[in-house]
Scaffold this motif. Structure first.
Motif, mmCIF file in Angstrom:
data_model
loop_
_atom_site.group_PDB
_atom_site.id
_atom_site.type_symbol
_atom_site.label_atom_id
_atom_site.label_comp_id
_atom_site.label_asym_id
_atom_site.label_seq_id
_atom_site.Cartn_x
_atom_site.Cartn_y
_atom_site.Cartn_z
ATOM 1 N N GLY A 9 0.816 -1.204 0.000
ATOM 2 C CA GLY A 9 0.000 0.000 0.000
ATOM 3 C C GLY A 9 0.846 1.249 0.000
ATOM 4 N N GLU A 10 1.917 1.236 0.742
ATOM 5 C CA GLU A 10 2.790 2.405 0.794
ATOM 6 C C GLU A 10 3.564 2.576 -0.504
ATOM 7 O OE1 GLU A 10 5.062 1.781 4.353
ATOM 8 O OE2 GLU A 10 3.573 2.827 5.541
ATOM 9 N N LEU A 11 3.940 1.480 -1.123
ATOM 10 C CA LEU A 11 4.723 1.582 -2.347
ATOM 11 C C LEU A 11 3.894 2.057 -3.533
ATOM 12 C CD1 LEU A 11 6.930 -1.626 -2.092
ATOM 13 C CD2 LEU A 11 7.606 0.734 -1.675
ATOM 14 N N ARG A 12 2.605 1.769 -3.541
ATOM 15 C CA ARG A 12 1.750 2.174 -4.649
ATOM 16 C C ARG A 12 1.325 3.626 -4.563
ATOM 17 N NH1 ARG A 12 -3.058 -1.084 -4.138
ATOM 18 N NH2 ARG A 12 -2.244 -1.394 -2.100
ATOM 19 N N ARG A 13 1.366 4.207 -3.389
ATOM 20 C CA ARG A 13 0.871 5.567 -3.212
ATOM 21 C C ARG A 13 1.841 6.569 -3.856
ATOM 22 N NH1 ARG A 13 0.357 5.564 2.002
ATOM 23 N NH2 ARG A 13 -1.650 4.566 1.900
ATOM 24 N N VAL A 14 1.274 7.512 -4.574
ATOM 25 C CA VAL A 14 2.075 8.558 -5.211
ATOM 26 C C VAL A 14 2.278 9.674 -4.194
ATOM 27 C CG1 VAL A 14 2.130 10.245 -7.080
ATOM 28 C CG2 VAL A 14 1.160 7.971 -7.476
ATOM 29 N N ARG A 19 2.072 6.408 7.382
ATOM 30 C CA ARG A 19 1.563 5.139 7.899
ATOM 31 C C ARG A 19 0.073 5.216 8.211
ATOM 32 N NH1 ARG A 19 4.901 1.017 9.431
ATOM 33 N NH2 ARG A 19 5.862 1.913 7.610
ATOM 34 N N VAL A 20 -0.397 6.314 8.750
ATOM 35 C CA VAL A 20 -1.816 6.446 9.084
ATOM 36 C C VAL A 20 -2.678 6.319 7.829
ATOM 37 C CG1 VAL A 20 -1.906 8.990 8.978
ATOM 38 C CG2 VAL A 20 -3.500 7.743 10.455
ATOM 39 N N ASP A 21 -2.231 6.847 6.711
ATOM 40 C CA ASP A 21 -2.984 6.728 5.462
ATOM 41 C C ASP A 21 -3.013 5.290 4.973
ATOM 42 O OD1 ASP A 21 -3.402 9.504 5.444
ATOM 43 O OD2 ASP A 21 -1.563 9.851 4.295
ATOM 44 N N THR A 22 -1.889 4.611 5.103
ATOM 45 C CA THR A 22 -1.809 3.217 4.675
ATOM 46 C C THR A 22 -2.729 2.338 5.510
ATOM 47 O OG1 THR A 22 0.474 3.532 3.966
ATOM 48 C CG2 THR A 22 -0.252 1.260 4.332
ATOM 49 N N VAL A 23 -2.725 2.527 6.818
ATOM 50 C CA VAL A 23 -3.590 1.734 7.685
ATOM 51 C C VAL A 23 -5.055 2.029 7.378
ATOM 52 C CG1 VAL A 23 -4.284 1.318 10.081
ATOM 53 C CG2 VAL A 23 -1.858 1.435 9.486
#
Length: 114
Positions: A9-14, A19-23
């Protein structure tokens, strides 16, 4: 498996990844109401947790587990008082994160180190 989900999830985000966004994204996708979510962080990151973007919200979304180094006391931070966490005692290992990163960058196996 969850750690793979988190990392992907973190790797795909531009852009900047928090971390809060990923969770938040994972919980929406993975039916958060049916699972207990844990965030395992190292003792060094625990000391800096209060500097993370959205850390207070993050701690309402997960159960915090702190991997503690043998013989080292966890830092006391007034900002973290009142937030529950579990200490995960670690066995002593003679390996550093730097060594792991170096081996990984050379394509060497790190299986026995992580």
């Amino acid at each position: 498996m969850r750690s793979r989900l988190l990392r992907s999830g973190e790797l795909r985000r531009v852009g900047t990844s928090y971390r809060v966004d990923t969770v938040r994204e994972l919980q929406a996708r993975e039916c958060a109401d049916r699972a207990d979510w844990f965030l395992v962080i190292g003792q060094d990151q625990f000391a800096n947790l209060h500097t993370w973007h959205g850390w207070q919200e993050l701690l309402t979304m997960v159960r915090l587990a702190v991997a503690a180094r043998p013989g080292a006391a966890l830092p006391e931070d007034a900002q973290l008082q009142g937030y529950a966490y579990q200490v995960l005692p670690l066995a002593s290992m003679e390996v550093s994160a730097t060594t792991i990163r170096e081996r990984s960058s050379r394509g060497e196996s790190i299986d026995a180190l992580v």
